[in-house]
Design a protein around this motif. Sequence first.
Motif, short mmCIF file in Angstrom:
data_model
loop_
_atom_site.label_atom_id
_atom_site.label_comp_id
_atom_site.label_asym_id
_atom_site.label_seq_id
_atom_site.Cartn_x
_atom_site.Cartn_y
_atom_site.Cartn_z
N PHE A 111 -0.75 -52.07 -1.80
CA PHE A 111 -1.95 -51.74 -2.57
C PHE A 111 -2.47 -50.34 -2.27
CE2 PHE A 111 -3.25 -53.79 1.37
CZ PHE A 111 -4.23 -52.93 1.85
N TRP A 112 -2.19 -49.82 -1.08
CA TRP A 112 -2.67 -48.49 -0.71
C TRP A 112 -2.04 -47.40 -1.58
CZ3 TRP A 112 -0.12 -52.02 2.21
CH2 TRP A 112 1.25 -51.78 2.47
N ARG A 113 -0.85 -47.67 -2.11
CA ARG A 113 -0.21 -46.68 -2.98
C ARG A 113 -1.02 -46.49 -4.26
NH1 ARG A 113 6.32 -48.07 -2.69
NH2 ARG A 113 6.51 -48.07 -0.40
N GLU A 114 -1.58 -47.58 -4.78
CA GLU A 114 -2.41 -47.48 -5.99
C GLU A 114 -3.66 -46.65 -5.73
OE1 GLU A 114 -3.25 -51.40 -7.28
OE2 GLU A 114 -1.15 -51.90 -7.72
N GLN A 115 -4.08 -46.57 -4.47
CA GLN A 115 -5.23 -45.76 -4.09
C GLN A 115 -4.84 -44.31 -3.80
OE1 GLN A 115 -6.96 -47.75 -0.70
NE2 GLN A 115 -6.91 -49.76 -1.71
N GLY A 116 -3.56 -44.00 -4.01
CA GLY A 116 -3.09 -42.64 -3.76
C GLY A 116 -2.81 -42.34 -2.30
N LEU A 117 -2.60 -43.39 -1.49
CA LEU A 117 -2.37 -43.23 -0.05
C LEU A 117 -0.91 -43.48 0.30
CD1 LEU A 117 -5.56 -45.04 1.25
CD2 LEU A 117 -5.05 -42.61 1.51
N SER A 118 -0.44 -42.76 1.30
CA SER A 118 0.96 -42.85 1.72
C SER A 118 1.22 -43.99 2.69
CB SER A 118 1.37 -41.54 2.39
OG SER A 118 0.67 -41.38 3.62
N GLY A 119 0.16 -44.51 3.31
CA GLY A 119 0.35 -45.50 4.38
C GLY A 119 0.53 -44.87 5.74
N GLN A 120 0.64 -43.54 5.79
CA GLN A 120 0.72 -42.85 7.07
C GLN A 120 -0.70 -42.51 7.52
OE1 GLN A 120 3.66 -39.74 7.44
NE2 GLN A 120 4.95 -40.68 5.87
N GLY A 121 -1.03 -42.95 8.72
CA GLY A 121 -2.38 -42.75 9.20
C GLY A 121 -2.45 -42.48 10.69
N LEU A 122 -3.55 -41.84 11.10
CA LEU A 122 -3.86 -41.58 12.50
C LEU A 122 -5.26 -42.08 12.79
CD1 LEU A 122 -2.67 -37.87 12.96
CD2 LEU A 122 -1.49 -39.91 13.78
N VAL A 159 -1.32 -44.98 15.11
CA VAL A 159 -0.37 -44.44 14.13
C VAL A 159 0.07 -45.57 13.21
CG1 VAL A 159 1.87 -43.34 13.79
CG2 VAL A 159 0.47 -42.70 15.76
N THR A 160 0.08 -45.32 11.89
CA THR A 160 0.55 -46.31 10.93
C THR A 160 1.56 -45.68 9.97
OG1 THR A 160 -1.08 -45.90 9.17
CG2 THR A 160 -1.73 -47.40 10.96
#
Length: 464
Positions: free
Chosen positions: A303-314, A322-323
Amino acid sequence: MRTDADVLVVGAGLAGLSAATRLRASGLEVKVLEARERVGGRLLRRALGDGHWVDVGGQWMGPTQTRLAALATELGAESFPTYAQGENAIEWKGRVKRYRGDIPHINPAVLLDTLRVQRKLEALAKRVVVQEPWLTPRARELDSQTFWSWLEANTLTRGARTLLEIAVEAVWAAEPADISLLHMLFYTASAGGFDQLIGTNGGAQQDRFVQGAGGLALELGARLGEDIVLQAPVREISHAADRVEIATGQGTFLARRAILALPPTLAGRITYEPPLPGFRDQLTQRIAQGTVIKCMAVYEEPFWREQGLSGQGLSDRGPVRVTFDNSPPDGRPGVLLGFLEGEQARRLGRVDGAERRAAVLDCFARLYGPGAASPQDYFEQAWAEEPFSRGCYVGFFGPGVWTSYGPALRAPIGALHWAGAETAVRWNGYMDGAIESGHSAAAAVLAELGRDAVGEAAVAGEAA
């Protein structure tokens, strides 16, 4: 002398399997003795259903990891890019922000300080003698301090220290205070640079395997077939200049040589007769394994892709710092991957599983919204609890280990040779390094036994 094989290989991880494959291709009889009921060591995959897999152990391949790429080609293993489209997320000082590329939107002074310190590290790493780090100029000085103490002396901002602490946890699953500065520099040089260690595109996290990295080990194991003995933990090794006798849970095996493809700390727990020299034993006492719990939450879709997010996080708050988006190539189901590393893994590894899950999902929800708190499935792999791993990703060197005991790391003792990702010169600690170490140990054994090593092309031809 009656023998069960020319060479016994202890450990069916990627290093041991690579060594055994090379030895057998060169005409020697080999037996691989593995304590677990499976091959792979620190490689392990888990089924998601519908033919999809995720790795709960090692999983990534970088563009300069040529040995791993060659093995994947030989085995017909397909890879695909780690998902990196869209914006990344960072939780910093209580706020969640989004950014594109490699540079987060935080205080420019922190970013400049981080870049300055990283360049200084890169310059120091270029001086390291990767074959023999103890011969590096000023080796004793570099090895007499931790990376934490060096950071304290060389950073100007707390933010830069935090970013570099997160990087250290992500690479070693340990804390800056655990690791010798010389070891950190060696590891950086071994990978070809700090960006190669921490990067996704162009770095060590660039690609994943469609059937999981664990599938590589399974295929190598299948090709070795009955030459692998499972559920055979090694209890005792009797050795001489030209003879090895290994007692296991599946009986005793005799050979002319042995390769121990184990983390040094596990190799040190075996009983040897005669006992190993104190120099070698004291080395194994000092190489601790990293501490990591690899956590994954599974959703119907990413679902994060629909929000324009890569899923990579700090996150500077954690405990997940780290995600990654760990979804299969077709994007279904959606999988968020988070790591508990170093001190966070040590702390949360001692609490109830439900409490740990809640802490992980809370991190996911802060970064990606409330939907992340309610996955369809959740699972984790705590590598410190694995009796035949006792940690991941790799054994690390604290202060004084390289300069006092470094020569013992790879040096054979009579008929005994050593392999494993910890012994690699190039890409130490990674799958590519594990393969290198297996090939190097096999080449040394072949030279002692008067055989010529068969190269990658010949090995691939025989396998085909």
